[in-house]
Design a protein around this motif. Structure first.
Motif, PDB file in Angstrom:
ATOM      1  N   UNK A  26       0.667  -1.304   0.324  1.00 23.35           N
ATOM      2  CA  UNK A  26       0.285   0.035  -0.115  1.00 23.35           C
ATOM      3  C   UNK A  26       0.384   0.839  -0.152  1.00 23.35           C
ATOM      4  N   UNK A  27       0.884   2.031   0.551  1.00 25.90           N
ATOM      5  CA  UNK A  27       0.959   3.803   1.225  1.00 25.90           C
ATOM      6  C   UNK A  27       0.929   3.545   2.118  1.00 25.90           C
ATOM      7  N   UNK A  28       2.000   3.135   3.304  1.00 27.08           N
ATOM      8  CA  UNK A  28       2.209   3.640   4.189  1.00 27.08           C
ATOM      9  C   UNK A  28       3.169   4.934   4.384  1.00 27.08           C
ATOM     10  N   UNK A  29       3.316   5.678   4.194  1.00 27.50           N
ATOM     11  CA  UNK A  29       4.096   6.988   3.762  1.00 27.50           C
ATOM     12  C   UNK A  29       4.997   7.199   5.542  1.00 27.50           C
ATOM     13  N   UNK A  30       6.492   7.367   5.051  1.00 27.90           N
ATOM     14  CA  UNK A  30       7.542   7.715   6.526  1.00 27.90           C
ATOM     15  C   UNK A  30       6.682   9.192   6.963  1.00 27.90           C
ATOM     16  N   UNK A  31       7.131   9.116   8.681  1.00 27.32           N
ATOM     17  CA  UNK A  31       6.795  10.080   9.598  1.00 27.32           C
ATOM     18  C   UNK A  31       7.625  11.311   9.190  1.00 27.32           C
ATOM     19  N   UNK A  32       7.143  13.189   8.717  1.00 31.20           N
ATOM     20  CA  UNK A  32       7.907  13.580   9.031  1.00 31.20           C
ATOM     21  C   UNK A  32       9.547  14.140   9.528  1.00 31.20           C
ATOM     22  N   UNK A  33       9.715  14.573   8.925  1.00 28.25           N
ATOM     23  CA  UNK A  33      11.118  15.100   9.607  1.00 28.25           C
ATOM     24  C   UNK A  33      10.685  16.363   9.872  1.00 28.25           C
ATOM     25  N   UNK A 131     -10.549   2.451   6.043  1.00 25.47           N
ATOM     26  CA  UNK A 131      -9.684   1.359   7.065  1.00 25.47           C
ATOM     27  C   UNK A 131      -8.883   1.868   7.896  1.00 25.47           C
ATOM     28  N   UNK A 132      -8.387   2.005   8.968  1.00 27.99           N
ATOM     29  CA  UNK A 132      -7.830   1.705  10.364  1.00 27.99           C
ATOM     30  C   UNK A 132      -6.933   1.059  11.321  1.00 27.99           C
ATOM     31  N   UNK A 133      -5.389   1.023  12.030  1.00 21.36           N
ATOM     32  CA  UNK A 133      -4.949   0.799  12.681  1.00 21.36           C
ATOM     33  C   UNK A 133      -4.205   1.153  13.043  1.00 21.36           C
ATOM     34  N   UNK A 149       2.537  -1.521   8.598  1.00 15.05           N
ATOM     35  CA  UNK A 149       1.126  -1.185   9.603  1.00 15.05           C
ATOM     36  C   UNK A 149       0.041  -2.136   9.052  1.00 15.05           C
ATOM     37  N   UNK A 150      -0.799  -2.177  10.069  1.00 17.48           N
ATOM     38  CA  UNK A 150      -2.066  -3.189   9.991  1.00 17.48           C
ATOM     39  C   UNK A 150      -3.264  -3.009  10.613  1.00 17.48           C
ATOM     40  N   UNK A 151      -4.016  -3.156  10.071  1.00 22.10           N
ATOM     41  CA  UNK A 151      -5.322  -2.847  10.712  1.00 22.10           C
ATOM     42  C   UNK A 151      -6.728  -3.454  10.202  1.00 22.10           C
ATOM     43  N   UNK A 152      -7.939  -3.236  10.819  1.00 23.48           N
ATOM     44  CA  UNK A 152      -8.694  -3.886  10.287  1.00 23.48           C
ATOM     45  C   UNK A 152      -9.489  -2.831   9.391  1.00 23.48           C
ATOM     46  N   UNK A 170      -8.957  -7.214   6.318  1.00 23.93           N
ATOM     47  CA  UNK A 170      -7.656  -6.925   6.658  1.00 23.93           C
ATOM     48  C   UNK A 170      -6.788  -7.114   6.090  1.00 23.93           C
ATOM     49  N   UNK A 171      -6.085  -5.684   6.595  1.00 17.53           N
ATOM     50  CA  UNK A 171      -4.984  -4.959   5.789  1.00 17.53           C
ATOM     51  C   UNK A 171      -3.923  -4.445   6.620  1.00 17.53           C
TER      52      UNK A 171
END
Length: 249
Positions: A26-33, A131-133, A149-152, A170-171
């Motif tokens: 998917x697309x789990x973007x990194x945290x901001x610097x 989706x969230x998680x 990351x993962x979640x329902x 389920x993601x």
């Protein structure tokens, strides 16, 4: 010359994809610097036009807006793809998504996103996913970042000939980025969405080379696989190899 370039891009895409073929989209973007601006964005555009013996055109457009409010990162994403040959459309896809990420102290974060997708040749009239998680930042240094990351979730599939399908999801997803120089990096984004009806895997592999402070050249290879699409879908797997310009602000 166009054929030679096309073969080269395909080889680059396949080579990058092969190194991660064992993973499951998917697309789990990194945290901001620390120096990330409060508001930023990018726009990507790829277009080819052939005329003469072959009359075809391909358009790929993407944009992403990101803004920060304390520990929250908000983002909006839009995509469009259109391919036609001799006046007949062979691919047409639209995506609009919004995403929230809340960072705790340390490597932990919560996320949630909603995505609307319309793909003319995938067998669905449209799909809506929410989706969230929980996510965890496993790597974050000068060279490497890795998020898992993962979640329902929930997905509404609107089919053309039958009633809507209401599906529990389920993601799971990852985002890996390797910055091998000050001017170039490789990104691998993958996800899996599992439901009782089917499993959808997504992958995006991209090589980005910065030309200046705002403009970059991107070579990318995308895969989307549906294990059990509707009967009128032409294929289970769609792939896109593209070269595009990326403008960031």
């Amino acid at each position: 010359m166009p054929q030679a370039l096309s073969r080269y891009l395909a080889l680059v895409g396949c080579a990058l994809w092969a190194s991660h073929a064992a993973a499951s989209p998917f697309y789990a973007p990194p945290p901001p610097k620390e120096d990330t601006p409060l508001f930023s964005g990018d726009a990507e555009l790829g277009f080819t036009r052939l005329s003469g013996n072959t009359d075809s055109q391909t358009l790929i457009g993407k944009t992403r807006l990101t803004w920060l409010t304390g520990p929250l990162t908000h983002s909006l994403r839009g995509e469009v793809r259109n391919v036609s040959k001799d006046g007949v459309t062979s691919a047409e896809q639209y995506v609009l998504a919004g995403r929230e990420r809340y960072d705790f102290s340390g490597p932990h974060y919560l996320f949630g996103f909603a995505r609307w997708e319309k793909d003319r040749f995938a067998g669905y009239d449209q799909q809506l996913s929410v989706i969230g998680g929980y996510g965890r930042q496993l790597l974050k240094n000068k060279r490497h970042t890795l998020s898992l990351e993962a979640g329902p979730g929930y997905r509404n599939d609107r089919l053309r000939e039958t009633d809507h399908q209401q599906l529990a999801v389920a993601y799971t997803a990852l985002d890996y980025r390797y910055r091998f120089s000050d001017y170039a990096d490789i990104t691998q984004e993958m996800s899996v969405e599992y439901t009782d009806a089917n499993t959808t895997g997504r992958s995006l592999t991209a090589l980005t080379a910065r030309l200046n402070a705002r403009l970059s050249l991107r070579l990318s290879y995308e895969v989307k696989h549906n294990s059990q699409p509707p009967e009128d879908a032409s294929e289970r797997t769609d792939t896109t190899t593209s070269a595009s310009l990326l403008y960031s602000w």
